[in-house]
Design a protein around this motif. Sequence first.
Motif, PDB file in Angstrom:
ATOM      1  N   ALA A 181       0.832  -1.171  -0.205  1.00 22.70           N
ATOM      2  CA  ALA A 181      -0.017  -0.210   0.025  1.00 22.70           C
ATOM      3  C   ALA A 181       0.867   1.327  -0.052  1.00 22.70           C
ATOM      4  CB  ALA A 181      -0.894  -0.057   1.163  1.00 22.70           C
ATOM      5  N   ALA A 182       0.449   2.059  -1.071  1.00 25.65           N
ATOM      6  CA  ALA A 182       1.033   3.284  -1.025  1.00 25.65           C
ATOM      7  C   ALA A 182       0.240   4.549  -0.736  1.00 25.65           C
ATOM      8  CB  ALA A 182       1.955   3.664  -2.179  1.00 25.65           C
ATOM      9  N   TRP A 183       0.637   5.590   0.050  1.00 27.91           N
ATOM     10  CA  TRP A 183      -0.377   6.417   0.530  1.00 27.91           C
ATOM     11  C   TRP A 183      -0.296   7.838  -0.272  1.00 27.91           C
ATOM     12  CZ3 TRP A 183      -3.305   5.891   5.197  1.00 27.91           C
ATOM     13  CH2 TRP A 183      -3.219   4.458   5.748  1.00 27.91           C
ATOM     14  N   PRO A 184      -1.331   8.304  -0.774  1.00 27.11           N
ATOM     15  CA  PRO A 184      -0.896   9.400  -1.489  1.00 27.11           C
ATOM     16  C   PRO A 184      -0.529  10.651  -0.470  1.00 27.11           C
ATOM     17  CG  PRO A 184      -3.262   8.803  -1.813  1.00 27.11           C
ATOM     18  CD  PRO A 184      -2.465   8.079  -0.968  1.00 27.11           C
ATOM     19  N   THR A 185       0.380  11.646  -0.917  1.00 24.66           N
ATOM     20  CA  THR A 185       1.075  12.709   0.032  1.00 24.66           C
ATOM     21  C   THR A 185       1.157  13.816  -0.662  1.00 24.66           C
ATOM     22  OG1 THR A 185       3.350  12.274  -1.098  1.00 24.66           O
ATOM     23  CG2 THR A 185       2.827  10.782   0.990  1.00 24.66           C
ATOM     24  N   MET A 186       1.489  15.060   0.231  1.00 26.10           N
ATOM     25  CA  MET A 186       1.301  16.258  -0.462  1.00 26.10           C
ATOM     26  C   MET A 186       2.171  17.033   0.413  1.00 26.10           C
ATOM     27  SD  MET A 186      -1.984  19.126  -0.508  1.00 26.10           S
ATOM     28  CE  MET A 186      -2.135  18.942   1.213  1.00 26.10           C
ATOM     29  N   VAL A 187       3.031  17.889  -0.186  1.00 28.98           N
ATOM     30  CA  VAL A 187       4.065  18.874   0.359  1.00 28.98           C
ATOM     31  C   VAL A 187       3.767  19.972   0.224  1.00 28.98           C
ATOM     32  CG1 VAL A 187       6.566  19.634   0.578  1.00 28.98           C
ATOM     33  CG2 VAL A 187       5.874  17.261   0.338  1.00 28.98           C
ATOM     34  N   GLN A 188       3.254  20.928   1.268  1.00 34.55           N
ATOM     35  CA  GLN A 188       2.529  22.106   0.947  1.00 34.55           C
ATOM     36  C   GLN A 188       3.232  22.998   2.352  1.00 34.55           C
ATOM     37  OE1 GLN A 188      -1.256  22.841  -0.637  1.00 34.55           O
ATOM     38  NE2 GLN A 188      -2.057  23.980   1.193  1.00 34.55           N
ATOM     39  N   ASP A 189       3.603  24.212   1.970  1.00 33.94           N
ATOM     40  CA  ASP A 189       3.823  25.124   3.176  1.00 33.94           C
ATOM     41  C   ASP A 189       4.975  24.783   3.992  1.00 33.94           C
ATOM     42  OD1 ASP A 189       2.398  27.283   2.005  1.00 33.94           O
ATOM     43  OD2 ASP A 189       0.540  26.601   2.995  1.00 33.94           O
ATOM     44  N   GLY A 190       5.751  23.674   3.607  1.00 30.41           N
ATOM     45  CA  GLY A 190       6.776  23.366   4.644  1.00 30.41           C
ATOM     46  C   GLY A 190       6.371  22.014   5.521  1.00 30.41           C
ATOM     47  N   MET A 191       5.143  21.419   5.036  1.00 28.45           N
ATOM     48  CA  MET A 191       4.504  20.417   5.789  1.00 28.45           C
ATOM     49  C   MET A 191       4.339  19.226   4.917  1.00 28.45           C
ATOM     50  SD  MET A 191       1.768  22.629   8.246  1.00 28.45           S
ATOM     51  CE  MET A 191       1.488  23.802   6.811  1.00 28.45           C
ATOM     52  N   LEU A 192       4.322  18.042   5.659  1.00 29.82           N
ATOM     53  CA  LEU A 192       3.970  16.470   4.946  1.00 29.82           C
ATOM     54  C   LEU A 192       2.738  16.221   5.322  1.00 29.82           C
ATOM     55  CD1 LEU A 192       4.918  14.437   2.947  1.00 29.82           C
ATOM     56  CD2 LEU A 192       5.971  13.235   4.977  1.00 29.82           C
ATOM     57  N   PHE A 193       1.748  15.888   4.033  1.00 33.85           N
ATOM     58  CA  PHE A 193       0.317  15.527   4.374  1.00 33.85           C
ATOM     59  C   PHE A 193       0.423  14.239   3.760  1.00 33.85           C
ATOM     60  CE2 PHE A 193       0.093  20.084   4.429  1.00 33.85           C
ATOM     61  CZ  PHE A 193      -0.721  20.284   5.305  1.00 33.85           C
ATOM     62  N   VAL A 194      -0.492  13.182   4.566  1.00 35.35           N
ATOM     63  CA  VAL A 194      -0.866  12.172   3.785  1.00 35.35           C
ATOM     64  C   VAL A 194      -2.470  12.151   3.946  1.00 35.35           C
ATOM     65  CG1 VAL A 194      -1.000  10.955   5.961  1.00 35.35           C
ATOM     66  CG2 VAL A 194      -0.497   9.522   4.108  1.00 35.35           C
ATOM     67  N   TRP A 195      -3.045  11.499   2.734  1.00 37.17           N
ATOM     68  CA  TRP A 195      -4.290  11.230   2.687  1.00 37.17           C
ATOM     69  C   TRP A 195      -4.857  10.137   3.056  1.00 37.17           C
ATOM     70  CZ3 TRP A 195      -8.654  13.871   1.266  1.00 37.17           C
ATOM     71  CH2 TRP A 195      -9.833  13.248   0.837  1.00 37.17           C
ATOM     72  N   ASN A 196      -5.838  10.080   3.890  1.00 41.92           N
ATOM     73  CA  ASN A 196      -6.603   8.773   4.471  1.00 41.92           C
ATOM     74  C   ASN A 196      -7.808   8.609   3.726  1.00 41.92           C
ATOM     75  OD1 ASN A 196      -6.530   6.367   6.082  1.00 41.92           O
ATOM     76  ND2 ASN A 196      -8.339   7.459   7.054  1.00 41.92           N
ATOM     77  N   ASP A 197      -8.238   7.451   3.321  1.00 45.12           N
ATOM     78  CA  ASP A 197      -9.660   7.275   2.889  1.00 45.12           C
ATOM     79  C   ASP A 197     -10.005   5.830   3.008  1.00 45.12           C
ATOM     80  OD1 ASP A 197     -12.380   6.782   1.583  1.00 45.12           O
ATOM     81  OD2 ASP A 197     -11.649   8.065  -0.200  1.00 45.12           O
ATOM     82  N   PRO A 198     -10.728   5.429   3.869  1.00 42.05           N
ATOM     83  CA  PRO A 198     -11.108   4.024   3.973  1.00 42.05           C
ATOM     84  C   PRO A 198     -11.629   3.371   2.585  1.00 42.05           C
ATOM     85  CG  PRO A 198     -11.986   5.293   5.966  1.00 42.05           C
ATOM     86  CD  PRO A 198     -11.343   6.266   4.870  1.00 42.05           C
ATOM     87  N   GLU A 199     -12.281   4.065   1.867  1.00 40.83           N
ATOM     88  CA  GLU A 199     -12.891   3.582   0.686  1.00 40.83           C
ATOM     89  C   GLU A 199     -11.532   3.457  -0.549  1.00 40.83           C
ATOM     90  OE1 GLU A 199     -17.075   4.733  -0.569  1.00 40.83           O
ATOM     91  OE2 GLU A 199     -16.207   6.451   0.556  1.00 40.83           O
ATOM     92  N   GLY A 200     -10.501   4.142  -0.149  1.00 38.38           N
ATOM     93  CA  GLY A 200      -9.315   3.938  -1.033  1.00 38.38           C
ATOM     94  C   GLY A 200      -9.426   4.999  -2.325  1.00 38.38           C
ATOM     95  N   ASN A 201     -10.340   5.869  -2.269  1.00 33.12           N
ATOM     96  CA  ASN A 201     -10.490   6.956  -3.233  1.00 33.12           C
ATOM     97  C   ASN A 201      -9.518   7.913  -3.163  1.00 33.12           C
ATOM     98  OD1 ASN A 201     -13.040   5.576  -4.629  1.00 33.12           O
ATOM     99  ND2 ASN A 201     -14.190   6.888  -2.655  1.00 33.12           N
ATOM    100  N   PRO A 202      -8.784   8.626  -4.163  1.00 30.78           N
ATOM    101  CA  PRO A 202      -7.867   9.493  -4.138  1.00 30.78           C
ATOM    102  C   PRO A 202      -8.422  10.840  -3.751  1.00 30.78           C
ATOM    103  CG  PRO A 202      -8.789   9.406  -6.451  1.00 30.78           C
ATOM    104  CD  PRO A 202      -9.354   7.956  -5.745  1.00 30.78           C
ATOM    105  N   PRO A 203      -7.809  11.814  -3.362  1.00 31.99           N
ATOM    106  CA  PRO A 203      -8.231  13.143  -2.799  1.00 31.99           C
ATOM    107  C   PRO A 203      -8.793  13.897  -3.906  1.00 31.99           C
ATOM    108  CG  PRO A 203      -5.765  13.110  -3.139  1.00 31.99           C
ATOM    109  CD  PRO A 203      -6.376  11.591  -3.113  1.00 31.99           C
ATOM    110  N   PRO A 204     -10.027  14.280  -3.593  1.00 29.97           N
ATOM    111  CA  PRO A 204     -10.631  15.128  -4.651  1.00 29.97           C
ATOM    112  C   PRO A 204     -10.443  16.645  -4.483  1.00 29.97           C
ATOM    113  CG  PRO A 204     -12.274  14.733  -2.548  1.00 29.97           C
ATOM    114  CD  PRO A 204     -11.042  13.954  -2.256  1.00 29.97           C
ATOM    115  N   ALA A 205     -10.476  17.673  -5.653  1.00 30.31           N
ATOM    116  CA  ALA A 205      -9.956  18.863  -5.337  1.00 30.31           C
ATOM    117  C   ALA A 205     -10.703  19.739  -4.362  1.00 30.31           C
ATOM    118  CB  ALA A 205     -10.440  19.368  -6.919  1.00 30.31           C
ATOM    119  N   ASP A 206     -12.048  19.509  -4.115  1.00 32.26           N
ATOM    120  CA  ASP A 206     -12.805  20.076  -2.954  1.00 32.26           C
ATOM    121  C   ASP A 206     -12.209  19.880  -1.602  1.00 32.26           C
ATOM    122  OD1 ASP A 206     -13.977  17.806  -2.552  1.00 32.26           O
ATOM    123  OD2 ASP A 206     -15.815  18.318  -3.245  1.00 32.26           O
TER     124      ASP A 206
END
Length: 387
Positions: free
Chosen positions: A113-138
């Motif tokens: 399993a690979a987790w979607p990540t985002m680097v923004q404003d000096g911080m590391l974010f990880v996306w969690n979704d129990p359904e396995g969907n990618p992060p939506p724009a909203d």
Amino acid sequence: MTAVEDEVRHIETGPAPTRYARGWHCLGLIRDFTDGKPHQIKAFGQKLVVFAGEDGNVNVLDAYCRHMGGDLSQGEVKGNEIACPFHDWRWGGDGRCKSIPYARRVPLRARTAAWPTMVQDGMLFVWNDPEGNPPPADAAIPKIAGYEDPEWTDWVWYTTTIEGANCREIVDNVVDMAHFFYVHYSFPTYFKNIFEGHVATQIMNGVGREDVARPQAAGSDAPKNKGTSSTASYYGPSFMIDDLTYHYEDGNDVPSVLINCHYPIDENSFVLQYGVMVKKLPGLDDEAATGMARKMGDFIRLGFEQDVEIWRNKARIENPLLCEEDGPVYQLRRWYEQFYVDVGEVQAEMTDRFEFEIDTTKPNAAWRREVEENIARRNAAQQEQPV
């Protein structure tokens, strides 16, 4: 007294959810993960490994190797892959096994399993979704205008682990006007909530209690603090941006940005993180400005430590008994529920715009009397002290 008035209200505790919230979760500052080493993170009821490859990309994978269960967080970064310490299987940031040094070929199903990540404003974010969907724009988190602006400091960052409490406890603070007086020693003179979509906002103005010794956010040698104004918004279930301004008697305002974020370890523990960056006052060099941010952060830490002590000892309560000035607790929890159900089960009552402003007149009048009485008792006690 009627039977209803005489009835004892029982606390409905309810189990903490075993599902983890859908949304972006901040794991910390990116600078702490880019040293070329694997980093272990316990989150969402499991162990993760975070590593940066030679290409600079930061990746998050399940920590246990799908071969024989080796702990990848105890392995080694080799090129752009994390190598298992057990048999040296090499895993890429996309979750696919890239090579096995001793094998002729890699099995087709060699994937983790690979987790979607985002680097923004000096911080590391990880996306969690129990359904396995990618992060939506909203579900996006807005960028912070002051980050990397030379007129602002860098982050001053704090991390603490909370055992024995579900992370809903910290989110409840969004509507809890009264606890600012009793726990954080401040008069909330204005308090309003707005919930809409995936955003929950708290707007508050406040002044400090004179009967409680409170360190100055900017240091003891700074002008006296007149109060604060704050607009704090959760973007999703776990990441709050607070545009926080300290007002001082010399006429100077000190704008700051406070980050309040968390990620769950399991259903009964979470990691709380908070960071502050401050706009530099005229005449302050970088070192002095960072020192001011540190003093402000240490001051904010005192408040969080008071919250933590409450959370560690309180009961989980599903049916809080509320008075008019307690704010929209149940509405906030309906908003929060959207992150714990499948996307197809999100109801309009969870996301429709809701506004509520608390009339602070009665609370402030009562609190002002309490403060004046405390000061009078303290002065009388001091006068009785032998010279």
